[in-house]
Structures are given as C-alpha cells and as structure tokens.
Design a protein around this motif. Structure first.
Motif, mmCIF file in Angstrom:
data_model
loop_
_atom_site.group_PDB
_atom_site.id
_atom_site.type_symbol
_atom_site.label_atom_id
_atom_site.label_comp_id
_atom_site.label_asym_id
_atom_site.label_seq_id
_atom_site.Cartn_x
_atom_site.Cartn_y
_atom_site.Cartn_z
ATOM 1 N N LYS A 25 0.910 -1.378 0.017
ATOM 2 C CA LYS A 25 -0.006 0.050 -0.117
ATOM 3 C C LYS A 25 0.687 1.132 -0.201
ATOM 4 C CE LYS A 25 -4.290 -0.247 0.283
ATOM 5 N NZ LYS A 25 -5.305 0.449 -0.656
ATOM 6 N N GLY A 26 2.284 1.160 0.089
ATOM 7 C CA GLY A 26 3.120 2.512 0.192
ATOM 8 C C GLY A 26 3.651 2.639 1.119
ATOM 9 N N LEU A 27 3.365 2.060 2.490
ATOM 10 C CA LEU A 27 3.989 2.420 3.719
ATOM 11 C C LEU A 27 5.367 1.820 3.732
ATOM 12 C CD1 LEU A 27 0.865 2.668 4.162
ATOM 13 C CD2 LEU A 27 1.231 1.956 6.648
ATOM 14 N N SER A 28 6.366 2.655 4.426
ATOM 15 C CA SER A 28 7.769 2.275 4.649
ATOM 16 C C SER A 28 7.870 1.544 5.672
ATOM 17 C CB SER A 28 8.531 3.547 4.644
ATOM 18 O OG SER A 28 9.838 3.105 5.016
ATOM 19 N N ILE A 29 8.063 0.281 5.639
ATOM 20 C CA ILE A 29 8.436 -0.528 7.128
ATOM 21 C C ILE A 29 9.743 -1.096 7.169
ATOM 22 C CG2 ILE A 29 7.605 -2.878 8.136
ATOM 23 C CD1 ILE A 29 5.008 -2.193 6.803
ATOM 24 N N LYS A 30 10.418 -0.805 8.369
ATOM 25 C CA LYS A 30 11.770 -1.326 8.553
ATOM 26 C C LYS A 30 11.681 -2.629 9.369
ATOM 27 C CE LYS A 30 15.960 -0.215 10.780
ATOM 28 N NZ LYS A 30 16.816 0.723 11.666
ATOM 29 N N VAL A 38 9.600 -2.710 13.033
ATOM 30 C CA VAL A 38 10.053 -2.133 14.181
ATOM 31 C C VAL A 38 9.830 -0.493 13.841
ATOM 32 C CG1 VAL A 38 11.706 -3.777 15.202
ATOM 33 C CG2 VAL A 38 12.460 -2.129 13.611
ATOM 34 N N ARG A 39 9.551 -0.243 12.513
ATOM 35 C CA ARG A 39 9.410 1.111 12.111
ATOM 36 C C ARG A 39 8.505 1.291 11.039
ATOM 37 N NH1 ARG A 39 11.970 5.051 8.598
ATOM 38 N NH2 ARG A 39 12.034 6.869 9.543
ATOM 39 N N LEU A 40 7.668 1.958 11.194
ATOM 40 C CA LEU A 40 6.351 2.443 10.191
ATOM 41 C C LEU A 40 6.451 3.681 9.740
ATOM 42 C CD1 LEU A 40 3.282 0.532 9.347
ATOM 43 C CD2 LEU A 40 3.184 2.983 9.921
ATOM 44 N N LEU A 59 1.366 -5.418 14.076
ATOM 45 C CA LEU A 59 2.669 -5.113 14.196
ATOM 46 C C LEU A 59 3.051 -4.830 15.621
ATOM 47 C CD1 LEU A 59 3.173 -2.929 10.989
ATOM 48 C CD2 LEU A 59 2.950 -5.384 11.178
ATOM 49 N N THR A 60 3.272 -5.808 16.339
ATOM 50 C CA THR A 60 3.263 -5.487 17.930
ATOM 51 C C THR A 60 4.637 -5.291 18.447
ATOM 52 O OG1 THR A 60 3.410 -8.121 18.039
ATOM 53 C CG2 THR A 60 1.361 -7.155 18.555
ATOM 54 N N HIS A 61 5.642 -5.444 17.358
ATOM 55 C CA HIS A 61 6.957 -5.044 17.794
ATOM 56 C C HIS A 61 7.450 -3.688 17.297
ATOM 57 C CE1 HIS A 61 6.924 -9.431 17.983
ATOM 58 N NE2 HIS A 61 7.872 -9.349 18.837
ATOM 59 N N LEU A 62 6.447 -2.838 16.903
ATOM 60 C CA LEU A 62 6.794 -1.472 16.203
ATOM 61 C C LEU A 62 7.263 -0.641 17.520
ATOM 62 C CD1 LEU A 62 3.896 -0.174 14.119
ATOM 63 C CD2 LEU A 62 6.276 -0.728 13.386
ATOM 64 N N GLU A 63 8.404 -0.122 17.075
ATOM 65 C CA GLU A 63 8.899 0.862 18.509
ATOM 66 C C GLU A 63 8.709 2.316 17.705
ATOM 67 O OE1 GLU A 63 12.897 -0.467 18.969
ATOM 68 O OE2 GLU A 63 12.450 -2.217 19.412
ATOM 69 N N GLN A 64 8.745 2.661 16.577
ATOM 70 C CA GLN A 64 8.778 3.905 16.036
ATOM 71 C C GLN A 64 7.649 4.039 14.827
ATOM 72 O OE1 GLN A 64 12.329 5.033 14.146
ATOM 73 N NE2 GLN A 64 11.748 7.418 14.126
ATOM 74 N N MET A 65 6.895 5.219 14.899
ATOM 75 C CA MET A 65 5.608 5.238 13.682
ATOM 76 C C MET A 65 5.358 6.666 13.493
ATOM 77 S SD MET A 65 1.817 3.790 13.583
ATOM 78 C CE MET A 65 1.666 3.646 15.382
ATOM 79 N N GLY A 66 5.457 6.916 12.229
ATOM 80 C CA GLY A 66 4.990 8.370 11.735
ATOM 81 C C GLY A 66 3.884 8.171 10.853
ATOM 82 N N ILE A 67 2.720 8.724 10.906
ATOM 83 C CA ILE A 67 1.556 8.602 10.083
ATOM 84 C C ILE A 67 1.133 10.056 9.579
ATOM 85 C CG2 ILE A 67 -0.608 7.942 9.860
ATOM 86 C CD1 ILE A 67 -0.359 5.774 11.635
ATOM 87 N N THR A 112 4.348 13.158 19.038
ATOM 88 C CA THR A 112 4.424 14.497 18.120
ATOM 89 C C THR A 112 2.908 14.450 17.586
ATOM 90 O OG1 THR A 112 6.619 14.791 17.524
ATOM 91 C CG2 THR A 112 5.046 15.825 16.119
ATOM 92 N N ILE A 113 2.411 15.664 17.635
ATOM 93 C CA ILE A 113 0.619 15.914 16.977
ATOM 94 C C ILE A 113 1.104 17.236 16.243
ATOM 95 C CG2 ILE A 113 -1.553 16.233 17.288
ATOM 96 C CD1 ILE A 113 -0.659 13.351 18.174
#
Length: 168
Positions: A25-30, A38-40, A59-67, A112-113
């Motif tokens: 879908k175009g999301l960047s996932i590390k 771990v990063r989305l 993705l229960t191991h995510l540590e960092q996310m930006g949407i 961050t909002i």
C-alpha cells in the motif's frame, strides 16, 4: 452470479501478512533481524481505509511510527493500544479526530501531534478547543511532547497539565 463481496481482498490476520500488505500500500516498514516490523512511516498517499489502518495493530514489535494525513476519527485509532513496544509516535495533518484522548495510555517516550487541524476544525465549542491538550493523559514513559499548529494551548494551565501529568 458472483456476489460483489467475493471480489474484496481478504485482509491479513498475521504480522507477516500485514507487513506485506501495508508495504504494498506504500507504507515504509523497517524490520529487525527476526523479521518483525519495528518502524513504520506513512506518507499519507496510500489512500487506506480504516480497516487497513487497523492492520498496524498486528505489528506488535513496532517501536517507531509516523503517520501523515490519516483520515481516522477519534475512535479509529484503537490499533495503537495493541503496540506495547511503541516508543515514538508522530501524527501529522490528521483531520478526522477532535481530541487527544486516543493517544492516551500509550507506552511512548516521544509524541508529536502536528498540523492536525481536525482538532481545531471539529471542535466548534471554544472551551473544548482550548482544552484539547487536557485530554492527553496516562503516558507514564513520556519524555518529549511536541504539539504544534494544533491543538491550541492558550494559557499556562495547559503547560501546568503537561508538567504535572508527564513528569519525565
């Protein structure tokens, strides 16, 4: 005759499937060395549905996310509660939510909002708008918060709320 619902793609129910689907879908996932996400990062160009955003909860191991530019309403951020390792969350240009309540109770250290005009535009009641910051609570690990362009913080009571509620 084939019902229209049979044409709909079935959404994945596991982490590996969700990583593939969201990446398509175009999301960047590390991923880490074990293959866990771990990063989305979402640029907002994916045009995803609410159900597709809920896949992030797998993705229960995510540590960092930006949407960026997620069209999610107040009650559509529930997937965040499924991310026990989330340390950093950034939401930019959200237009569908009018409170910070959905971001309360998360394990994040950094929040961050920014540019979320939904907070401003959807709050027709001036007092609700002025007090949106006070809807943020129960972030025991929070060390850094950045709220810009929205919500409004018109007086020192908001800074007092942040200082009292998030001593770290």
């Amino acid at each position: 005759f084939i019902p229209a619902t049979s044409y709909a793609q079935t959404l994945p129910t596991d982490e590996t499937g969700a990583i593939t689907y969201l990446s398509d879908k175009g999301l960047s996932i590390k991923k880490n060395t074990d293959g866990h996400a771990v990063r989305l990062m979402s640029s907002g160009k994916a045009g995803m549905t609410t159900d597709e955003y809920q896949l992030i909860g797998l993705l229960t191991h995510l540590e960092q996310m930006g949407i960026n530019a997620a069209p999610l309403a107040d009650d559509e951020w529930r997937f965040l509660k499924s991310l026990p390792k989330l340390k950093s969350l950034a939401i930019w240009h959200g237009k569908g939510f009018a409170t910070l309540e959905p971001f309360s109770g998360l394990p994040v250290e950094s929040l961050t909002i920014g540019g979320c005009m939904g907070l401003r535009d959807l709050n027709k009641d001036a007092d609700m708008l002025r007090h949106a910051v006070k809807t943020l609570h129960d972030l025991p690990n929070l060390k850094r918060v950045s709220l810009y362009h929205s919500p409004l913080s018109p007086d020192d009571s908001h800074l007092a709320h942040v200082a009292k509620s998030f001593p770290k």
